[in-house]
Scaffold this motif. Structure first.
Motif, short mmCIF file in Angstrom:
data_model
loop_
_atom_site.label_atom_id
_atom_site.label_comp_id
_atom_site.label_asym_id
_atom_site.label_seq_id
_atom_site.Cartn_x
_atom_site.Cartn_y
_atom_site.Cartn_z
N GLY A 57 0.82 -1.20 0.00
CA GLY A 57 0.00 0.00 0.00
C GLY A 57 0.85 1.25 0.00
O GLY A 57 1.53 1.54 0.97
N GLY A 58 0.84 1.97 -1.13
CA GLY A 58 1.63 3.19 -1.27
C GLY A 58 0.80 4.43 -1.07
O GLY A 58 0.81 5.34 -1.90
N SER A 84 -1.51 0.70 -7.83
CA SER A 84 -1.85 1.73 -8.81
C SER A 84 -0.77 2.80 -8.74
O SER A 84 0.40 2.48 -8.80
CB SER A 84 -3.24 2.24 -8.45
N TRP A 85 -1.14 4.05 -8.60
CA TRP A 85 -0.13 5.10 -8.46
C TRP A 85 -0.14 5.61 -7.02
O TRP A 85 -1.11 5.44 -6.30
CB TRP A 85 -0.36 6.23 -9.45
N LEU A 86 0.99 6.25 -6.64
CA LEU A 86 1.15 6.68 -5.26
C LEU A 86 0.07 7.65 -4.83
O LEU A 86 -0.21 8.62 -5.52
CB LEU A 86 2.50 7.39 -5.08
N THR A 91 -5.63 8.51 0.23
CA THR A 91 -4.73 9.62 0.51
C THR A 91 -5.06 10.81 -0.38
O THR A 91 -4.98 11.96 0.04
CB THR A 91 -3.26 9.19 0.29
N GLY A 92 -5.42 10.53 -1.63
CA GLY A 92 -5.74 11.61 -2.55
C GLY A 92 -7.22 11.94 -2.61
O GLY A 92 -7.64 12.74 -3.45
N ARG A 93 -8.03 11.34 -1.74
CA ARG A 93 -9.48 11.52 -1.84
C ARG A 93 -10.11 12.13 -0.60
O ARG A 93 -11.31 12.34 -0.56
CB ARG A 93 -10.15 10.16 -2.10
N CYS A 222 2.18 -2.46 -9.00
CA CYS A 222 2.57 -3.79 -8.54
C CYS A 222 1.50 -4.26 -7.57
O CYS A 222 1.46 -3.85 -6.41
CB CYS A 222 3.94 -3.71 -7.85
N GLU A 223 0.61 -5.10 -8.07
CA GLU A 223 -0.52 -5.53 -7.27
C GLU A 223 -0.24 -6.87 -6.59
O GLU A 223 0.22 -7.81 -7.23
CB GLU A 223 -1.77 -5.66 -8.16
#
Lengths: 432, 99
Positions: A57-58, A84-86, A91-93, A222-223
């Motif tokens: 988890g990033g 997905s992406w960092l 965090t971004g929501r 990387c899932e």
């Protein structure tokens, strides 16, 4: 000038330390080349066959964990795996609110530890996370609310968390646009001056850059697809980029904790539900603190770009859709317009949803698991952003020593068996 | 907004209903005989699936009756509704949509 043209994976260990410091001088220097030559903030390495610690988890919590592992415990052979992406998940929501005025001792310890770290975070990371301790005000609209803030404010006082009771007149001075005599009149409030907001993306990026410069591998796209568990001990993780061995694994996911637990053959006391937020068009400065109201179910703050950021409550059903129902928006907008009549002609610009992992006592799970060396830091529900530095800090200490940090220990998954729940639901059901 | 097919009243808006969580959780027959772990598991732990979920709803602002539904938690699409006590409809295991 560092060469920006490095290809992923081509940097060597000695180059970690060469990451240039952000300062007024680096800004001036880069302005000479029209800001075309800023170095990459972090590498994009291929996964190594094995790591001492793998963080799944990033988001903010995972990257913070990796950073403190490297910085404070000298464990640098660490990978952060992000599907997905960092910072692209919660965090971004989130609505970027930071505060620590929780009712219970265990929560106050955790969130106040985070605030202590927030205050120096930009300096520590050499990255402006735009922490703005502008104050967080909770409104009370009825006798029950007044008793609730009285109880919580005094509890905060005992726990050395700052809390200040505010009269309606003071509220009107602080928030001139408020309509005190609305459908549920404002009778008072409690203010935490150390609370405020921070730039959510910058938190992820700042931790990522700092962790990367200490040697942590941040691997995006990387899932994790499974765990390699032998005789009750974790040996590694299976990913879409192959099997990666690990001494210890920390699961720091949001919105998918149940999926990860299922891979380890476990269930968690968690349900994943949608939570929405939305922002308006940018305005001139109109409200300079964070105002929350549990009773009428809405909160608002103004971003540095001038957008008003609103949030409400989560939908009550399990869903991974990252999409909430319209009636929840209506529940936020109605009370907002009543409380701030000036908002009635405001146009909304964006609306989005995330998936929040809500535990049944509304407190997170920071815990060992039945699988040896597999740790969980999940279930932060609707309010994990504010805890990002504190959560990462205590989880890193727990991963490094193998024993849970004293602040993290009460959040063990075992509390659901012993009955020692940390039942914050009554204290902060909305305003997490 | 979701449309929900109440088995008694027909298709209505989500706002008329309240969600009752995961369905088909059986209360242990002898609560005083089981361990703390088993009791905690019954009270707090949930399947929380990413995919097909069997769940309970109550038509709070309608007939006030409980019923069950099957829903894909990735797309929120309802795949079936059935009354309490009935056998759940057979749902073909679908590939979970990746987000």
């Amino acid at each position: 000038m560092p060469n920006p043209g490095l290809t992923p994976g081509s940097m060597f260990l000695s180059e970690y330390a060469m990451k240039s410091k952000y300062s007024i001088f680096s800004l001036l220097r880069n302005s000479l080349s029209y800001h075309q030559n800023w170095e990459r903030k972090w590498r994009s390495p291929d996964p190594k066959p094995a790591y001492d610690v793998i963080i799944i988890g990033g988001g903010g919590h995972g990257l913070a964990t990796a950073y403190y592992l490297a910085r404070q415990h000298g464990i640098t052979n660490v990978a952060v795996l992000e599907k997905s992406w960092l910072g692209g998940g919660n965090t971004g929501r989130n609505t970027t609110i930071v505060r620590s005025n929780y009712l219970l001792n265990e929560s106050a310890a955790m969130y106040d530890h985070a605030i202590d770290l927030w205050e120096n975070l930009s300096q520590e990371l050499n990255y402006n996370v735009m922490f703005s301790p502008r104050g967080v005000l909770h409104l009370a609209h009825n006798v029950h609310d007044m008793q609730e803030i009285g109880r919580r404010g005094n509890s905060n006082y005992i726990n050395d968390v700052d809390a200040e009771f505010i009269t309606p007149d003071q509220i009107k001075t602080m928030v001139p646009i408020i309509n005190l005599n609305c459908r549920y009149p404002v009778m008072g409030g409690v203010l935490q001056r150390r609370g405020g907001t921070a730039r959510h993306d910058a938190v992820a990026w700042g931790y990522a850059r700092a962790a990367d410069s200490l040697g942590v591998d941040i691997i995006q796209n990387c899932e994790v697809t499974g765990f390699d568990i032998k005789k009750g001990v974790i040996k590694g993780v299976k990913t879409n980029r192959g099997v990666i061995k690990a001494g210890k694994v920390g699961v720091v996911t949001a919105g998918h904790s149940g999926v990860l637990a299922d891979m380890a053959g476990m269930r968690l006391p968690i349900e994943s539900t949608p939570l929405q937020a939305f922002v308006s068009e940018p305005l001139k400065p109109i409200i300079d603190i964070v105002v929350m109201s549990n009773t009428i179910h809405a909160y608002v703050s103004q971003s540095d770009k001038g957008e008003l950021v609103f949030g409400g409550s989560s939908d009550p059903y399990v869903s991974y859709s990252q999409r909430g129902a319209f009636n929840q928006l209506e529940h936020v907008v109605g009370p907002l317009v009543e409380l701030y009549p000036i908002f009635s002609r405001l146009r909304m610009m964006r609306q989005w949803g995330g998936t929040v992992d809500v535990t049944l006592d509304r407190s997170p799970i920071v815990s060992k698991s039945p699988v040896k060396n597999l740790f969980f830091n999940v279930g932060w529900g609707t309010g994990g952003f504010k805890a990002t530095p504190g959560s990462g800090h205590v989880f890193a200490a727990s991963l490094a020593s193998g024993e849970m940090h004293p602040i993290a220990a009460p959040f063990s998954i075992d509390r659901h068996y012993t009955g020692a729940l940390i039942d914050e639901a009554a204290a902060a059901a909305v305003a997490h | 907004m979701l449309l929900i097919q109440c088995p008694f009243c027909g298709e209505r808006d989500l706002t008329e209903f309240s969600h009752g969580g995961e369905a088909h959780i059986t209360r242990p027959a002898n609560p005083d005989k089981i361990s703390d772990e088993e009791w905690g598991d019954y009270i707090f732990f949930r399947t929380n699936p990413k995919g097909i979920q069997y769940e309970r709803w109550i038509h709070s602002h309608g007939c006030r009756r409980w019923f069950n539904a099957v829903r894909d938690t990735v797309s929120d699409e309802f795949l079936g509704f059935y009354k309490s006590g009935e056998q759940p409809p057979k749902i073909k295991r679908r590939k979970v949509l990746r987000k």
